[in-house]
Design an enzyme around this catalytic site. Structure first.
Site, PDB file in Angstrom:
ATOM      1  N   CYS A 183      21.233 117.510   2.157  1.00 22.21           N
ATOM      2  CA  CYS A 183      20.478 116.727   1.365  1.00 22.21           C
ATOM      3  C   CYS A 183      19.527 117.264   0.757  1.00 22.21           C
ATOM      4  CB  CYS A 183      19.746 115.568   2.512  1.00 22.21           C
ATOM      5  SG  CYS A 183      18.984 114.317   1.798  1.00 22.21           S
ATOM      6  N   CYS A 186      16.020 116.111   2.317  1.00 17.87           N
ATOM      7  CA  CYS A 186      15.710 116.423   3.630  1.00 17.87           C
ATOM      8  C   CYS A 186      16.424 117.590   4.348  1.00 17.87           C
ATOM      9  CB  CYS A 186      15.888 115.383   4.542  1.00 17.87           C
ATOM     10  SG  CYS A 186      17.378 114.558   4.906  1.00 17.87           S
ATOM     11  N   CYS A 203      21.537 112.191   1.854  1.00 15.57           N
ATOM     12  CA  CYS A 203      22.244 111.646   3.303  1.00 15.57           C
ATOM     13  C   CYS A 203      22.279 110.205   3.142  1.00 15.57           C
ATOM     14  CB  CYS A 203      21.165 112.084   4.266  1.00 15.57           C
ATOM     15  SG  CYS A 203      19.539 111.457   4.125  1.00 15.57           S
ATOM     16  N   HIS A 216      18.328 108.205   2.248  1.00 23.15           N
ATOM     17  CA  HIS A 216      17.936 108.764   0.712  1.00 23.15           C
ATOM     18  C   HIS A 216      18.975 108.567  -0.410  1.00 23.15           C
ATOM     19  CE1 HIS A 216      15.249 112.051   3.264  1.00 23.15           C
ATOM     20  NE2 HIS A 216      14.637 111.258   2.559  1.00 23.15           N
ATOM     21  N   CYS A 320      45.240  92.723  22.063  1.00 24.17           N
ATOM     22  CA  CYS A 320      45.696  91.987  23.204  1.00 24.17           C
ATOM     23  C   CYS A 320      46.599  90.930  22.969  1.00 24.17           C
ATOM     24  CB  CYS A 320      44.341  91.443  23.804  1.00 24.17           C
ATOM     25  SG  CYS A 320      43.399  90.347  22.777  1.00 24.17           S
ATOM     26  N   HIS A 742      39.948  86.944  23.305  1.00 28.66           N
ATOM     27  CA  HIS A 742      40.776  87.799  24.150  1.00 28.66           C
ATOM     28  C   HIS A 742      41.905  87.007  24.784  1.00 28.66           C
ATOM     29  CE1 HIS A 742      41.547  91.594  26.271  1.00 28.66           C
ATOM     30  NE2 HIS A 742      41.618  90.699  27.569  1.00 28.66           N
TER      31      HIS A 742
END
Length: 781
Positions: A183, A186, A203, A216, A320, A742
């Site tokens: 980066c 940094c 980054c 950033h 499911c 579910h």
């Protein structure tokens, strides 16, 4: 002959995979063996299909492909005193997050040459270069099983960014090296994004739990408005897999000119290797690794069951609905016989297409043997493992855009789609089609005020039942509860879960609703030559081997907002529906005269055109306009919404009914459909029903298999018998919508109820018989 010479003599059967090749290296194509299984996995170095040790010989017999990459995974030894890490972050896969304590594995490789299983170590500099390159490519590639899962999890196809085609790229002389990125603001060396306008490397976003980047890259966009960035480490020769993000559109996008945009900064994408997960892959990992709290019966621990017929299906991420449905389906004799007892894995493999991984018959046989043999249901020290139905899901979902995603789906829709696919694969051999055990005939009788009647027949696989709440047997308790709720609401309080009272409706009343007389408004009577109100009754012309009842718990409220009925259905173990058999045309009845073209009004083409422009089916729009007397678009649209599920919605109308200037179809379109093998009369009928569109006409033919018969199809070939049935399976749903929540299955086996909750299988102490969404009954002979 030396081992190396044997390998060199077979180099013609070794291929270096292309980026577009599907490479299977995580699961056997004919079983659920994996590299972790005893004997490992063998990858065919010509077709890139994988096979367990008991099945690789079959592939050699069929293809004569001799060279295989043998992959074996063994558990790394771990100290017994290793403490379980307590999570400090509500996150998955990051330091301080949840630790699922899954073992770590060591992977070993060797080259194996059949039929004598000659083995050579890998890696080795002595191996021919072609073999080294081919094996390296296989090991570096994303496995087809996981690639399809990631693609499905992405769910919706990425849109092309509106900024991609005219992206401004600065001539600032920046050349991006192939490795060593960092980066610019940094020290981050992971989760880095290359801005495609100015070449800056920054980054990614900071996650809410503190992981990720330092924001950033997104802050750079806010300062410059440079919209597109690509994640470094996701760029390979397969550019479709690259992760491109549009900050301006706030979503992952597709950049058709990505190769050109990368070349601007000196990047040769063909030489790059994947080192980072895409956003979709990270989301997949988080959703499939998390150990969700399973639904337990009354909070009690479930006694696990093992052995033949007690194998669970691992949740692949919102799958499911598939697991619950298939557990009940494979508890029926018809599917058990067809894909397990009467068909071996060897026979299915020998008759499969060249790629067994995408052959439905092969994958259904594989699933049946995996679930019913007991091979993958052995007591484990930690937990029940289950099997992963990845290949089956990929094949069954190939023809359905929704089931190929990782979103939750309606178990009813999946069951009907599955049955339809099975029926189509047996079009040449209906006598062994197991889906027919669910099929039955329905006859509707319409009587107009003239006293004359009409009969309509159709077939179906499910009996969908309305729930008459006014038939609740606990009305006194309900009234008391409503009074209590009103009092608490006035006090600003909520009722507790223990105080809630739900309606209890007997299943018999739901069945009676199906047969009860119903008024049909705006029915055109050919006897009266006008619209009137007719009385409709319905009955069954045959009783199937297995009867599936669908409870309509999901209804639409005002504004088309779906709502789930919070209701219990009292379902007995045995039901008798003998009284629901239709009587057919009776002596003394007089049929309504055939409707002629002159009897039917014309559809207003202005209304039809406006509706079709919204995406509605052309034939449906015509019917909507006619049935609302051409009063307007809004009225026609309301009619469409109310009648989309009508069994005769796709039945064609006469030419005159379509419009006053109904077009004559181009004969070439008719001939095109005839060339597909369809009769000319059916081709014309399909084109008429689909507004002359060949693709829609083809779909109409497949969606209406009985359309080729001018008279109703005979039910003589359908299974039939007495009307007494025993309850054998329940698919229940927890959640506010069929597309969330579910699904769990309960199956009656060997004299007791068994719960199938994804991979967990156990003794059911309190089966939720009154909470079912789908009920499966077996006919008693």
């Amino acid at each position: 002959m030396q081992k190396m010479e044997i390998l060199r003599s077979n180099l013609s059967r070794v291929r270096i995979p292309e980026p577009t090749n599907r490479i299977y290296k995580q699961e056997c194509c004919v079983s659920f063996d994996t590299p972790k299984s005893e004997g490992g996995l063998f990858v065919d170095m010509f077709t890139f299909l994988a096979f367990g040790k008991d099945y690789v010989g079959w592939n050699y017999e069929k293809t004569k492909d001799p060279v295989y990459l043998h992959i074996k995974q063994t558990v790394k030894p771990v100290g017994e005193d290793r403490p379980s890490k307590k999570p400090t972050l509500l996150a998955i896969g990051v330091d301080g997050g949840f630790d699922n304590n899954d073992p770590e594995y060591e992977e070993s490789y060797e080259i194996v040459i059949l039929p004598d299983y000659v083995s050579l170590p890998f890696p080795s500099v002595e191996l021919p270069e072609k073999v080294r390159l081919a094996v390296d490519a296989v090991l570096m590639a994303e496995g087809a099983e996981r690639k399809e899962q990631v693609a499905a999890w992405t769910a919706d196809k990425k849109n092309i960014s509106k900024y991609a085609m005219n992206l401004n790229q600065l001539d600032n002389g920046i050349i991006v090296p192939p490795t060593g990125w960092k980066c610019a603001k940094c020290d981050k060396t992971e989760n880095l994004w290359l801005n495609l306008t100015d070449g800056s490397i920054l980054c990614g976003r900071r996650n809410w739990d503190g992981s990720g980047g330092n924001d950033h890259a997104v802050n750079h966009y806010k300062e410059t408005n440079y919209p597109l960035a690509v994640k470094l480490g996701t760029i390979t020769s397969d550019l479709e897999g690259a992760d491109v993000f549009s900050y301006a559109e706030d979503e992952s996008v597709e950049d058709p000119l990505l190769a050109q945009h990368l070349a601007h900064f000196g990047i040769d994408f063909s030489s790059l290797q994947k080192t980072e997960m895409t956003t979709a892959e990270m989301e997949l990992d988080q959703n499939t690794n998390f150990d969700w709290n399973r639904i337990q019966e009354s909070g009690e621990d479930i006694e696990p069951l093992f052995g033949p017929g007690y194998t669970g299906l691992v949740n692949l991420g919102n799958s499911c609905y598939l697991a619950a449905t298939m557990q009940v389906v494979f508890s029926t004799r018809s599917f058990c016989l067809r894909y397990y007892e009467d068909q071996s894995l060897k026979r299915a493999f020998d008759t499969a297409l060249s790629d067994a991984a995408v052959d439905l018959n092969m994958q259904l046989t594989k699933l049946a043997h995996g679930m019913l043999s007991g091979k993958y249901s052995i007591p484990a020290a930690e937990k029940q493992e289950g099997i992963r139905p990845r290949m089956f899901k990929s094949v069954i979902a190939a023809s359905h855009p929704e089931f190929s995603t990782m979103r939750q789906q309606d178990a009813l829709e999946f069951f009907l789609h599955f049955i339809d696919q099975v029926e189509r694969t047996h079009s040449e051999s209906p006598s062994i089609d197991p889906s027919r055990s669910f099929k039955f005939g329905i006859e509707e009788r319409l009587q107009c005020p003239s006293g004359k009647v009409a009969y309509n027949q159709r077939s179906d696989y499910i009996l969908s039942l309305n729930i008459p709440l006014h038939k609740a047997t606990n009305r006194n308790e309900l009234e008391a509860f409503e009074k209590l709720k009103a009092e608490k609401h006035a006090e600003g309080k909520e009722v507790s879960a223990e105080e809630i009272v739900r309606p209890r409706v007997p299943l018999k009343d739901c069945l009676d609703c199906f047969s009860a007389p119903e008024e049909v408004h705006d029915f055109y009577s050919s006897a009266l030559k006008s619209k009137t109100t007719a009385i409709k009754t319905a009955g069954l012309t045959s009783f199937p081997d297995y009867l599936v009842l669908h409870m309509r718990k999901f209804v639409l409220e005002a504004g088309w907002v779906p709502k789930k009925l919070d209701v219990y259905i009292d379902v007995p173990d045995i039901i008798d529906i003998s009284y629901m058999r239709s009587k057919g045309f009776q002596p003394g009845e007089e049929l309504l005269p055939e409707t002629t073209d002159e009897d039917i009004p014309l559809a207003d083409e202005t209304i039809v055109a406006q509706l079709t422009s919204m995406g509605f089916n052309h034939l449906h729009c015509q019917k909507a306009a006619i049935n609302t007397s051409n009063t307007g678009v809004e009225e026609a649209m309301n009619w469409l919404f109310a009648h989309m599920e009508d069994p005769d919605i796709n039945a064609p109308m006469s030419k005159k009914a379509q419009s006053s200037d109904a077009p004559l179809f181009d004969q070439s379109k008719v001939e095109a459909l005839v060339s597909f093998g369809f009769p000319e009369e059916l081709a014309r009928k399909a084109l008429q029903a689909s507004g002359g569109d060949i693709e829609k006409a083809t779909n109409w033919i497949f969606d209406n298999p009985d359309a080729s018969n001018s008279a109703p199809a005979s039910d003589a070939a359908l299974p039939d018998g007495g009307g007494r049935y025993r309850l054998i399976g329940i698919v229940s749903h927890i959640g506010t919508s069929t597309h969330c929540g579910h699904y769990v299955a309960h199956v009656y086996k060997n004299g007791g109820w068994v719960i199938f909750n994804d991979e967990k299988v156990g003794v059911s102490k309190n089966p939720p018989v009154d909470m079912g969404y789908l009920y499966f009954f077996e006919r008693l002979e």
